[in-house]
Design an enzyme around this catalytic site. Structure first.
Site, mmCIF file in Angstrom:
data_model
loop_
_atom_site.group_PDB
_atom_site.id
_atom_site.type_symbol
_atom_site.label_atom_id
_atom_site.label_comp_id
_atom_site.label_asym_id
_atom_site.label_seq_id
_atom_site.Cartn_x
_atom_site.Cartn_y
_atom_site.Cartn_z
ATOM 1 N N THR A 46 33.951 50.104 20.958
ATOM 2 C CA THR A 46 33.983 49.194 19.898
ATOM 3 C C THR A 46 34.194 50.265 18.593
ATOM 4 O O THR A 46 34.486 49.705 17.599
ATOM 5 C CB THR A 46 32.440 48.393 19.414
ATOM 6 O OG1 THR A 46 31.392 49.502 19.692
ATOM 7 C CG2 THR A 46 32.293 47.539 20.345
ATOM 8 N N HIS A 51 28.384 57.647 18.362
ATOM 9 C CA HIS A 51 27.608 58.276 17.176
ATOM 10 C C HIS A 51 26.364 58.514 17.749
ATOM 11 O O HIS A 51 25.924 58.661 19.063
ATOM 12 C CB HIS A 51 27.379 57.121 16.053
ATOM 13 C CG HIS A 51 27.020 55.766 16.639
ATOM 14 N ND1 HIS A 51 25.357 55.813 16.812
ATOM 15 C CD2 HIS A 51 27.490 54.597 16.941
ATOM 16 C CE1 HIS A 51 25.492 54.525 17.408
ATOM 17 N NE2 HIS A 51 26.304 53.747 17.414
ATOM 18 N N HIS A 54 23.783 57.242 20.159
ATOM 19 C CA HIS A 54 24.171 57.114 21.850
ATOM 20 C C HIS A 54 23.597 58.630 22.303
ATOM 21 O O HIS A 54 23.694 58.580 23.637
ATOM 22 C CB HIS A 54 25.747 57.099 21.909
ATOM 23 C CG HIS A 54 26.242 55.911 21.330
ATOM 24 N ND1 HIS A 54 27.374 55.813 20.495
ATOM 25 C CD2 HIS A 54 25.986 54.653 21.950
ATOM 26 C CE1 HIS A 54 27.684 54.509 20.382
ATOM 27 N NE2 HIS A 54 27.051 53.750 21.356
ATOM 28 N N LYS A 88 22.320 41.244 16.827
ATOM 29 C CA LYS A 88 23.294 41.240 15.706
ATOM 30 C C LYS A 88 23.308 39.850 14.926
ATOM 31 O O LYS A 88 23.108 38.849 15.265
ATOM 32 C CB LYS A 88 24.785 41.313 16.359
ATOM 33 C CG LYS A 88 24.933 42.834 17.099
ATOM 34 C CD LYS A 88 24.866 43.734 15.916
ATOM 35 C CE LYS A 88 25.049 45.306 16.500
ATOM 36 N NZ LYS A 88 25.045 46.365 15.327
ATOM 37 N N ARG A 92 30.479 40.366 16.513
ATOM 38 C CA ARG A 92 31.284 41.516 16.352
ATOM 39 C C ARG A 92 32.557 41.354 16.077
ATOM 40 O O ARG A 92 33.139 40.345 16.684
ATOM 41 C CB ARG A 92 30.671 42.201 17.882
ATOM 42 C CG ARG A 92 29.447 42.922 17.897
ATOM 43 C CD ARG A 92 29.255 43.567 19.173
ATOM 44 N NE ARG A 92 27.884 44.248 19.562
ATOM 45 C CZ ARG A 92 27.399 45.274 19.553
ATOM 46 N NH1 ARG A 92 28.324 45.921 18.704
ATOM 47 N NH2 ARG A 92 26.275 45.624 19.581
ATOM 48 N N GLN A 183 27.427 41.816 31.967
ATOM 49 C CA GLN A 183 26.794 43.087 31.972
ATOM 50 C C GLN A 183 25.883 43.163 33.203
ATOM 51 O O GLN A 183 25.889 44.240 33.945
ATOM 52 C CB GLN A 183 25.792 43.300 30.717
ATOM 53 C CG GLN A 183 25.146 44.562 31.034
ATOM 54 C CD GLN A 183 24.404 45.413 29.896
ATOM 55 O OE1 GLN A 183 24.754 45.105 28.570
ATOM 56 N NE2 GLN A 183 23.149 45.904 29.748
ATOM 57 N N ASP A 204 17.222 47.765 22.985
ATOM 58 C CA ASP A 204 17.770 46.517 22.805
ATOM 59 C C ASP A 204 18.617 45.849 23.962
ATOM 60 O O ASP A 204 18.911 44.778 23.685
ATOM 61 C CB ASP A 204 18.664 46.615 21.546
ATOM 62 C CG ASP A 204 19.691 47.668 21.441
ATOM 63 O OD1 ASP A 204 19.725 48.567 22.614
ATOM 64 O OD2 ASP A 204 20.640 47.566 20.975
ATOM 65 N N LYS A 239 18.379 50.647 13.007
ATOM 66 C CA LYS A 239 18.680 51.671 13.843
ATOM 67 C C LYS A 239 20.149 52.153 13.324
ATOM 68 O O LYS A 239 20.836 51.664 12.932
ATOM 69 C CB LYS A 239 18.918 51.001 15.167
ATOM 70 C CG LYS A 239 19.990 49.947 15.408
ATOM 71 C CD LYS A 239 20.097 49.649 16.900
ATOM 72 C CE LYS A 239 21.489 48.944 17.010
ATOM 73 N NZ LYS A 239 21.429 48.435 18.449
ATOM 74 N N LYS A 242 27.317 52.217 14.985
ATOM 75 C CA LYS A 242 28.549 52.569 14.384
ATOM 76 C C LYS A 242 28.950 51.472 13.447
ATOM 77 O O LYS A 242 29.908 51.895 12.332
ATOM 78 C CB LYS A 242 29.378 52.659 15.654
ATOM 79 C CG LYS A 242 29.495 51.523 16.492
ATOM 80 C CD LYS A 242 30.329 51.936 17.625
ATOM 81 C CE LYS A 242 29.894 50.994 18.865
ATOM 82 N NZ LYS A 242 28.468 51.253 19.341
ATOM 83 N N THR A 243 28.341 50.201 13.302
ATOM 84 C CA THR A 243 28.870 49.249 12.369
ATOM 85 C C THR A 243 27.853 49.279 11.284
ATOM 86 O O THR A 243 28.258 48.452 10.087
ATOM 87 C CB THR A 243 28.468 47.901 12.920
ATOM 88 O OG1 THR A 243 27.198 47.758 13.468
ATOM 89 C CG2 THR A 243 29.533 47.751 14.110
#
Length: 427
Positions: A46, A51, A54, A88, A92, A183, A204, A239, A242-243
């Site tokens: 994404t 970052h 991770h 979220k 996204r 997933q 999460d 947390k 990246k967003t």
């Protein structure tokens, strides 16, 4: 790759505050003690870089690999087109497939710095789930996979329930709702093709991991396991992601090594020892020896120890040396002792602006440097004694830059407060 024997990896992860929870921990420990396994962790594509949120997963994979287990990294070229809705507040942003393919290459190179891809049987591998999803027949998927998922059960997952019941949050699309199935199938596919028996992820991801375990049990009658790690939490309790604003990236072009070094150097005392334990491989006795050295960003502080370790791990020795040099120049060295090369080093590594060599007043410079957005705010900053030119406080709102302020005829160091710098280069 050095193989370390007779180490309880689960206990080690607990002691380092990495392990959040695991399924059937006793059975998993027994298997890990008896044989080497294949495990995987997935990262959706994404952004063009991973970052620091991770890093714990990568560090965990490295611990397993050092014990002889084989880590598989799944980069979600397909699932990135769907978007994980887990916790979220809104949908996204979905990126074009061309971007995702480019990001696959960039992130693969980043991961190469953390794991060993040439160490024999337990060499790490990277795969893209787009390989099996892009040609899959939807009828096959619904008939063979979808039938094993109960909608009522899926709706009771916290990550889904929050999106559906909170009036202040957007609802959830069917596309996002199906992410859990995709997933789960990833885990099943890797179990069948690579005999993967353990999936790891952030806390999460627990719901998605459990769904994958259940799916494998239903279609292959096999027992597999899941393990989640503690999330990395910012000062405000949210947390790292990246967003989110002020993300700290692993790509040196998005977060340069000096800024990366400074991030760890400014970790609060309240969490620095937790981070030393989680992110580094220092023994506990070394970490404990720094307990009396808090509130100090000099070389003997726990923050300095953390910043040194993390910058070297992510950006290498050369960039660590440069980052330390810049830190010393900005915070400890007398600017009158700077060489021209020192200024050139700063120019390459800190926030800077390039201007024509003519007269500018200070409020204009503060706007051009993006230290403020208006002359009115600039005046307030100056009057509050927050602005420094070449480390000299300036309180004159009518201050005009002259040749006297230009070191080596080209450089002026502008500072707002204690830590916000901008180097002006006069052409």
């Amino acid at each position: 790759m050095i193989k370390k024997n007779n180490i309880n990896i689960l206990k080690k992860l607990e002691e380092r505050n990495i392990l959040y929870q695991a399924t059937n921990k006793e059975d998993l420990f027994k298997i890990l003690n008896e044989k080497k396994i294949n495990l995987y962790c997935g990262f959706d594509l994404t952004a063009e870089s991973l970052h620091i949120g991770h890093l714990i997963q990568l560090i965990t994979l490295k611990y397993f690999q050092e014990l002889g287990h084989k880590p598989i990294i799944l980069l979600g070229g397909a699932t990135s087109l769907i978007g994980d809705p887990s916790f979220k507040l809104k949908k996204r942003k979905i990126n074009p497939i061309d971007n995702i393919n480019l990001w696959f290459k960039k992130i693969s190179l980043q991961i190469n710095n953390f794991l060993d891809f040439n160490c024999g049987k337990n060499s790490a591998i990277i795969i893209n789930n787009y390989e099996w999803f892009h040609q899959m027949n939807i009828l096959f998927f619904l008939k063979k996979i979808g039938k094993h998922f109960c909608v009522n059960h899926m709706m009771n997952k916290d990550s889904i329930k929050n999106r559906m019941t909170n009036n202040n949050i957007q609802g959830i699309s069917f596309t996002e709702f199906s992410y859990n199935l995709l997933q789960s199938y990833d885990f099943a596919y890797l179990n069948k093709k690579f005999d993967v028996i353990l999936q790891i992820g952030g806390s999460d991801q627990w719901g998605n991991i459990i769904s994958g375990i259940d799916l494998i049990k239903k279609i292959y009658k096999k027992k597999v396991f899941g393990l989640t790690t503690n999330l990395i939490i910012k000062n405000d309790g949210t947390k790292f992601g990246k967003t989110e604003k002020e993300a700290i990236w692993l790509d040196h072009k998005k977060t340069n090594p000096y800024k990366f070094f400074q991030f760890w150097l400014n970790i609060p005392d309240s969490i620095v020892f937790k981070f030393l334990n989680m992110f580094t491989n220092y023994e506990s006795k070394i970490i404990k020896s720094f307990y009396q050295k808090q509130n100090n960003i000099k070389k003997n502080s726990p923050q300095y120890l953390l910043a040194t370790y993390m910058t070297k791990m992510v950006h290498g020795e050369t960039n660590l040396v440069i980052s330390k040099k810049i830190t010393n120049l900005l915070f400890y060295e007398n600017i009158n002792n700077f060489s021209e090369n020192d200024f050139l080093t700063l120019l390459k590594n800190i926030h800077n602006i390039s201007l024509e060599n003519k007269s500018f007043d200070l409020p204009t410079i503060l706007i051009l440097s993006k230290f403020t957005s208006s002359r009115k705010k600039a005046v307030i900053l100056i009057k509050s004694n927050s602005i420094f030119i070449n480390n000299q406080n300036i309180s004159n709102t009518n201050f005009i830059f002259t040749d006297h302020d230009k070191k080596f005829h080209h450089f002026t160091l502008l500072r707002k407060g204690k830590k916000n710098f901008c180097l002006i280069y006069w052409k």
